[in-house]
Design an enzyme around this catalytic site. Structure first.
Site, PDB file in Angstrom:
ATOM      1  N   LYS A 117      35.986  35.390  61.153  1.00 20.98           N
ATOM      2  CA  LYS A 117      36.819  34.343  61.423  1.00 20.98           C
ATOM      3  C   LYS A 117      37.761  34.263  59.902  1.00 20.98           C
ATOM      4  O   LYS A 117      37.461  34.463  58.861  1.00 20.98           O
ATOM      5  CB  LYS A 117      36.012  33.180  61.091  1.00 20.98           C
ATOM      6  CG  LYS A 117      36.687  31.673  61.138  1.00 20.98           C
ATOM      7  CD  LYS A 117      36.017  30.382  61.136  1.00 20.98           C
ATOM      8  CE  LYS A 117      34.674  30.715  60.809  1.00 20.98           C
ATOM      9  NZ  LYS A 117      33.802  29.023  60.973  1.00 20.98           N
TER      10      LYS A 117
ATOM     11  N   CYS B  69      52.398  30.211  58.213  1.00 21.79           N
ATOM     12  CA  CYS B  69      52.443  30.628  59.323  1.00 21.79           C
ATOM     13  C   CYS B  69      51.396  29.983  60.277  1.00 21.79           C
ATOM     14  O   CYS B  69      50.043  29.909  59.929  1.00 21.79           O
ATOM     15  CB  CYS B  69      52.229  32.172  59.453  1.00 21.79           C
ATOM     16  SG  CYS B  69      52.318  32.898  60.873  1.00 21.79           S
TER      17      CYS B  69
ATOM     18  N   CYS C 294      51.858  30.919  63.821  1.00 21.72           N
ATOM     19  CA  CYS C 294      51.962  31.874  65.032  1.00 21.72           C
ATOM     20  C   CYS C 294      51.227  33.190  64.951  1.00 21.72           C
ATOM     21  O   CYS C 294      51.099  33.850  65.851  1.00 21.72           O
ATOM     22  CB  CYS C 294      53.575  32.391  65.316  1.00 21.72           C
ATOM     23  SG  CYS C 294      54.313  33.569  64.180  1.00 21.72           S
TER      24      CYS C 294
ATOM     25  N   CYS D 153      54.770  32.010  55.976  1.00 19.65           N
ATOM     26  CA  CYS D 153      55.596  32.398  57.219  1.00 19.65           C
ATOM     27  C   CYS D 153      56.644  33.397  56.598  1.00 19.65           C
ATOM     28  O   CYS D 153      57.276  33.133  55.462  1.00 19.65           O
ATOM     29  CB  CYS D 153      56.257  31.102  57.522  1.00 19.65           C
ATOM     30  SG  CYS D 153      57.471  31.379  58.732  1.00 19.65           S
TER      31      CYS D 153
ATOM     32  N   HIS E  22      58.014  34.100  63.497  1.00 22.70           N
ATOM     33  CA  HIS E  22      57.886  33.230  64.714  1.00 22.70           C
ATOM     34  C   HIS E  22      59.019  33.097  65.527  1.00 22.70           C
ATOM     35  O   HIS E  22      59.163  33.021  66.846  1.00 22.70           O
ATOM     36  CB  HIS E  22      57.513  31.685  64.400  1.00 22.70           C
ATOM     37  CG  HIS E  22      58.471  31.128  63.416  1.00 22.70           C
ATOM     38  ND1 HIS E  22      58.622  31.199  61.888  1.00 22.70           N
ATOM     39  CD2 HIS E  22      59.579  30.308  63.776  1.00 22.70           C
ATOM     40  CE1 HIS E  22      59.381  30.593  61.456  1.00 22.70           C
ATOM     41  NE2 HIS E  22      60.085  29.994  62.399  1.00 22.70           N
TER      42      HIS E  22
HETATM   43 FE1  FES Z   1      54.383  32.619  61.953  1.00 21.41          FE
HETATM   44 FE2  FES Z   1      56.701  31.616  60.904  1.00 21.41          FE
HETATM   45  S1  FES Z   1      55.081  30.483  61.849  1.00 21.41           S
HETATM   46  S2  FES Z   1      55.815  33.665  60.798  1.00 21.41           S
END
Ligand code: FES
Length: 77
Positions: free
Chosen positions: A23, A41, A43, A52, A56
């Protein structure tokens, strides 16, 4: 009758971050935030995860998804 549980590899969110861990958990101490805004981040495509790196944008273009970062804002008093 209940359907058998299937492995849904095509629905994986995390494709390659810390796959050796059962996890992935990140802990951030709010008191340690250096700048007024920090983007995290959501994504799972960032090369600087958990921060990030704007990956994304490409992910959304390729998939039609609409994900973006969590932005923590620090009040400067
Ligand atoms: Fe994943 Fe920006 S939200 S790189």
């Amino acid at each position: 009758f209940l359907p058998k549980k299937k492995k849904q590899k095509d629905s994986l969110i995390n494709l390659k971050i810390q796959k050796e861990n059962p996890k992935v958990v990140n802990e951030i101490d709010i008191e340690d935030l250096k700048s007024a805004n920090v983007c995290y981040c959501r994504c799972w495509r960032s090369k600087t995860f958990p921060v990030c790196d704007k990956s994304h944008i490409k992910h959304n273009e390729l998939t039609g998804d609409n994900v973006g970062p969590l932005i923590l804002k620090k009040k400067i008093l």
